[in-house]
Design an enzyme around this catalytic site. Sequence first.
Site, PDB file in Angstrom:
ATOM      1  N   LEU A   1       0.831  -1.208   0.000  1.00 21.78           N
ATOM      2  CA  LEU A   1       0.000   0.000   0.000  1.00 21.78           C
ATOM      3  C   LEU A   1       0.866   1.259   0.000  1.00 21.78           C
ATOM      4  CD1 LEU A   1      -2.807   1.330   0.163  1.00 21.78           C
ATOM      5  CD2 LEU A   1      -2.626   1.196   2.660  1.00 21.78           C
TER       6      LEU A   1
ATOM      7  N   GLU B   1       3.670   3.966  -0.593  1.00 21.45           N
ATOM      8  CA  GLU B   1       4.528   4.266  -1.742  1.00 21.45           C
ATOM      9  C   GLU B   1       5.633   5.239  -1.329  1.00 21.45           C
ATOM     10  OE1 GLU B   1       1.138   3.643  -5.197  1.00 21.45           O
ATOM     11  OE2 GLU B   1       2.131   5.593  -5.013  1.00 21.45           O
TER      12      GLU B   1
ATOM     13  N   HIS C   1       3.839   8.484  -0.920  1.00 18.30           N
ATOM     14  CA  HIS C   1       2.483   8.483  -0.385  1.00 18.30           C
ATOM     15  C   HIS C   1       2.372   7.420   0.702  1.00 18.30           C
ATOM     16  CE1 HIS C   1       1.190  11.222  -3.530  1.00 18.30           C
ATOM     17  NE2 HIS C   1       1.858  10.470  -4.380  1.00 18.30           N
TER      18      HIS C   1
ATOM     19  N   THR D   1       7.094  -5.076   4.483  1.00 20.20           N
ATOM     20  CA  THR D   1       7.567  -6.221   5.263  1.00 20.20           C
ATOM     21  C   THR D   1       7.289  -7.515   4.497  1.00 20.20           C
ATOM     22  OG1 THR D   1       7.219  -5.074   7.353  1.00 20.20           O
ATOM     23  CG2 THR D   1       7.299  -7.470   7.435  1.00 20.20           C
TER      24      THR D   1
ATOM     25  N   ARG E   1      22.328  -4.794  40.255  1.00 27.84           N
ATOM     26  CA  ARG E   1      23.353  -3.772  40.026  1.00 27.84           C
ATOM     27  C   ARG E   1      23.561  -2.960  41.304  1.00 27.84           C
ATOM     28  NH1 ARG E   1      27.806  -1.911  37.195  1.00 27.84           N
ATOM     29  NH2 ARG E   1      27.677   0.353  36.847  1.00 27.84           N
TER      30      ARG E   1
ATOM     31  N   GLU F   1       1.484   1.539  10.080  1.00 20.73           N
ATOM     32  CA  GLU F   1       0.060   1.326  10.356  1.00 20.73           C
ATOM     33  C   GLU F   1      -0.602   2.594  10.896  1.00 20.73           C
ATOM     34  OE1 GLU F   1      -0.687  -1.500   9.262  1.00 20.73           O
ATOM     35  OE2 GLU F   1       1.034  -2.790   9.568  1.00 20.73           O
TER      36      GLU F   1
END
Length: 396
Positions: A143, A145, A148, A176, A280, A375
């Site tokens: 989807l 680009e 875009h 992905t 620690r 997303e």
Amino acid sequence: MTASPTLPPFDPADPLGIDDLLDAEDLAIRDTVRTWAAERVLPYVAEWYEKGELPGIRELARELGSLGALGMSLSGYGCAGASAVQYGLACLELEAADSGIRSLVSVQGSLAMYAVHRFGSEEQKQQWLPGMAAGEVIGCFGLTEPDHGSDPASMRTHAKRDGSDWVLNGRKMWITNGSVAGVAVVWARTDEGIRGFLVPSGTPGFTAPEIRHKWSLRASVTSELVLDDVRLPADAVLPGVVGLKGPLGCLSHARYGIVWGAMGAARSCFETAVEYARSREQFGRPIGGFQLTQAKLADMAVELHKGILLAHHLGRRMDAGRLRPEQISFGKLNNVREAIDICRTARTILGANGISLEYPVMRHATNLESVLTYEGTVEMHQLVLGKALTGLDAFR
């Protein structure tokens, strides 16, 4: 006089008792995915991240398929038919290992498989979904680009009819699974509106060069999709949708998994910080005994478990068929933002060790910088909520 009930002991790993909301099947699925990630990802992921590669991705996909994790919340065609909450729990455990692994599963199931399952013909479903559910076929979703991202309505990729065929031209970016995918779901402009196309990887004119030099999601395959006069038959188009509601519906499904997944990365960093603070020593005692460190840990725990509770609530709404896109935006905006803050705070507790790949903190923090953007960016989700709250559209 009635005796007071005996309270269960306080569980530092589950301070709100959220596990009480899960049934035996939920817990079994969560524990199965957690065990797989502990055995197959955690021992190796720091090296994968350092080298910027995900070796054996096809084998990992088949293993995830055997777990039922691919297209997990879909029904039929070899899919597990799990609940939304169960899928969310799996996303949390996968991202606790690494965001790249959760992204592999999310793109496969919530984007590529969901698009076929929701909008495909019966023939398309039979052709692709069983192999994808088994991890034998990897999918990707085209989807975004180069020019875009947040404005997909302005996409330049287009498809023209040529007789009974379609001819596609364009570019997709930040995809992905692209270079290892057997099929790509590609969205393109047509004379009748935006349509989705199933593009097998061997189609002439279709290439997927891998994107290198990433400093986030390094244990993940990210690619560009190049379509130069890609000729497809008429039955390559997804018949069930025309317009942006198709890809945006897929994105909503994927964003839901992120709401859970981000809390997995946050949990990993929080648990690392707690363990480190206990062992620690500075100024003669463990740093976890100092007030400032405890304040950080307390704030981290509050946001972590609030986020998990939010994810669970959204999952129950999805299972009831009552989850709105605005509510998913609410979850992604909050949980990814808080997860990044938890990771950064954990880094301060670890001091200089926080930047070492001997610990997972910096790896999760840099991965989440990508999760924050993909997303839907922070700004886009803020505007979705702003429009829902005011009734006024500020997108344009």
